[in-house]
Design a protein around this motif. Structure first.
Motif, PDB file in Angstrom:
ATOM      1  N   ASP A  31      17.620  32.622  94.225  1.00 13.68           N
ATOM      2  CA  ASP A  31      18.325  31.440  94.732  1.00 13.68           C
ATOM      3  C   ASP A  31      19.770  31.804  95.052  1.00 13.68           C
ATOM      4  O   ASP A  31      20.349  31.343  96.026  1.00 13.68           O
ATOM      5  N   VAL A  32      20.338  32.632  94.171  1.00 15.14           N
ATOM      6  CA  VAL A  32      21.737  33.038  94.329  1.00 15.14           C
ATOM      7  C   VAL A  32      21.878  34.067  95.449  1.00 15.14           C
ATOM      8  O   VAL A  32      22.859  34.083  96.181  1.00 15.14           O
ATOM      9  N   TYR A  54      18.049  35.760  80.671  1.00 16.40           N
ATOM     10  CA  TYR A  54      17.780  34.988  79.446  1.00 16.40           C
ATOM     11  C   TYR A  54      17.287  35.954  78.369  1.00 16.40           C
ATOM     12  O   TYR A  54      16.709  37.009  78.685  1.00 16.40           O
ATOM     13  N   ARG A 101      26.247  33.146  83.918  1.00 21.72           N
ATOM     14  CA  ARG A 101      25.737  32.523  85.148  1.00 21.72           C
ATOM     15  C   ARG A 101      24.262  32.149  85.014  1.00 21.72           C
ATOM     16  O   ARG A 101      23.637  31.720  85.975  1.00 21.72           O
ATOM     17  N   ARG A 102      23.717  32.335  83.838  1.00 21.27           N
ATOM     18  CA  ARG A 102      22.318  32.007  83.519  1.00 21.27           C
ATOM     19  C   ARG A 102      21.325  32.722  84.452  1.00 21.27           C
ATOM     20  O   ARG A 102      20.275  32.182  84.797  1.00 21.27           O
ATOM     21  N   LEU A 103      21.704  33.911  84.839  1.00 21.78           N
ATOM     22  CA  LEU A 103      20.805  34.705  85.678  1.00 21.78           C
ATOM     23  C   LEU A 103      19.904  35.593  84.823  1.00 21.78           C
ATOM     24  O   LEU A 103      18.953  36.189  85.322  1.00 21.78           O
ATOM     25  N   ASP A 160      10.387  39.034  86.140  1.00 23.23           N
ATOM     26  CA  ASP A 160      11.590  38.922  85.293  1.00 23.23           C
ATOM     27  C   ASP A 160      11.836  40.264  84.585  1.00 23.23           C
ATOM     28  O   ASP A 160      11.527  40.423  83.395  1.00 23.23           O
ATOM     29  N   ASP A 220      16.173  36.276  85.407  1.00 25.37           N
ATOM     30  CA  ASP A 220      15.392  35.116  85.844  1.00 25.37           C
ATOM     31  C   ASP A 220      15.246  35.282  87.364  1.00 25.37           C
ATOM     32  O   ASP A 220      16.131  34.916  88.137  1.00 25.37           O
ATOM     33  N   ALA A 272      13.524  33.997  89.767  1.00 23.56           N
ATOM     34  CA  ALA A 272      13.577  32.855  90.692  1.00 23.56           C
ATOM     35  C   ALA A 272      15.027  32.403  90.906  1.00 23.56           C
ATOM     36  O   ALA A 272      15.460  32.153  92.028  1.00 23.56           O
ATOM     37  N   ARG A 273      15.792  32.321  89.796  1.00 20.41           N
ATOM     38  CA  ARG A 273      17.204  31.914  89.913  1.00 20.41           C
ATOM     39  C   ARG A 273      18.005  32.949  90.681  1.00 20.41           C
ATOM     40  O   ARG A 273      18.872  32.626  91.492  1.00 20.41           O
ATOM     41  N   ARG A 323      11.296  32.279  78.973  1.00 15.47           N
ATOM     42  CA  ARG A 323      12.164  31.735  80.024  1.00 15.47           C
ATOM     43  C   ARG A 323      12.517  30.269  79.766  1.00 15.47           C
ATOM     44  O   ARG A 323      13.608  29.817  80.094  1.00 15.47           O
ATOM     45  N   THR A 324      11.591  29.564  79.152  1.00 18.52           N
ATOM     46  CA  THR A 324      11.807  28.128  78.975  1.00 18.52           C
ATOM     47  C   THR A 324      12.271  27.767  77.564  1.00 18.52           C
ATOM     48  O   THR A 324      12.342  26.591  77.217  1.00 18.52           O
TER      49      THR A 324
END
Ligand code: GLU
Length: 289
Positions: free
Chosen positions: A163-164, A97, A93-95, A192, A157, A159-160, A135-136
């Motif tokens: 969001d979820v 990295y 879920r790319r939560l 993070d 992550d 910030a992500r 992160r990037t």
């Protein structure tokens, strides 16, 4: 309604000391008051620090205090597959990295930022918030590094994640008499955070929320040093669809010099106290039980 379920969850990194005795006795006391039960869970995910030979000694110390527990007890090291699956879900879920930074590279990066005039924000433990270096990173680059076996942790992550699981959310804080109040959580102050360590596919934070849910823990009684971590735990519970227990964070028992009790500081263990003739009744009385 189901019966309240608590847990006392020591890490077998050393023998139990006075502070553990307080936490274990309070867990037992609260379980009785609420008409529930308390389980013993062994938190031994750290392959470097866990000493399996201490588990028996821990149980002996607890039995000496008058505390016995149901069997089988859960040992975290036996559930790595469960943690791995939850981590894989977060990866998919790319939560989280992968982070290839060592402590030294993070320290150097933070010093560089500070020198350039950036205000450094620290987390509740006083560690500078991770500057986000990895992160990037592109998927190609991180896949290449991983295929070469480069050691890495997995970081949330933040910030992500937020969001979820959007604000506001919080958790229930309860008092030993059962009364309580909802308090807000602010996981962002951890930045993070590391969710899986280099050596095992989990961390204290990930294992603890998965186990509390798997065991159906309804009430958590633990030291005030973990109060801030609860913000992160509630976020992980939201992300993974787990239940949130109610929490009580108790005062910490300090050494006579006002410092934290710790094996590394040579604090007397329950075994030492017992060896010098202190009785468990004296320990209980001193701790107010
Ligand atoms: N294993 C942790 C410790 O020994 C306790 C974790 C918890 O109660 O959530 O400090």
């Amino acid at each position: 309604m189901s019966v309240p379920l608590l847990r006392f969850a020591p890490s077998p990194n050393g023998r139990l000391h006075f502070g553990h005795a307080y936490s274990a006795l309070l867990n037992d006391d609260v379980a009785r008051r609420l008409g529930g039960r308390c389980l013993l869970r062994i938190e031994d995910i750290d392959p470097g620090r866990s000493r399996p030979e201490l588990i028996g000694a821990i149980e002996e110390d607890l039995a000496w205090l008058g505390l016995t527990y149901e069997r089988p007890m859960r040992r975290q090291s036996e559930h790595m597959g469960v943690y791995r699956r939850a981590l894989d879900q977060l990866i998919e879920r790319r939560l989280v990295y992968p982070c290839f930074c060592s402590r030294g590279t993070i320290r150097a990066r933070v010093a560089q930022m500070q020198a350039a005039g950036t205000r450094i924000i620290v987390d509740p433990d006083g560690t500078p918030i991770y500057p986000g270096t990895c992160r990037t990173m592109s998927d190609e680059q991180s896949a290449q590094l991983r295929s070469r076996g480069a050691p890495h942790t997995w970081r949330l992550d933040m910030a992500r994640a937020l969001d979820v699981a959007p604000y506001p959310f919080g958790f229930r804080c309860f008092e030993p008499d059962g009364s309580g109040a909802d308090v807000p959580a602010d996981p962002s102050r951890w930045g993070d955070a590391v969710i899986a360590r280099r050596d095992v596919p989990t961390s204290y934070h990930l294992s603890v929320v998965l186990d509390d849910d798997a065991q159906g823990i309804s009430h958590i009684v633990r030291g005030a040093d973990l109060l801030a971590a609860t913000d992160l735990h509630v976020l992980l519970q939201r992300l993974l669809g787990l239940r949130s227990p109610a929490y009580h964070h108790h005062r910490l028992i300090m050494a006579e010099d006002g410092e934290k009790l710790a094996k590394s500081r040579g604090s007397e263990t329950l075994g030492d106290l017992r060896a010098r003739g202190v009785t468990s009744a004296e320990i209980r009385a001193k701790l107010g039980f």
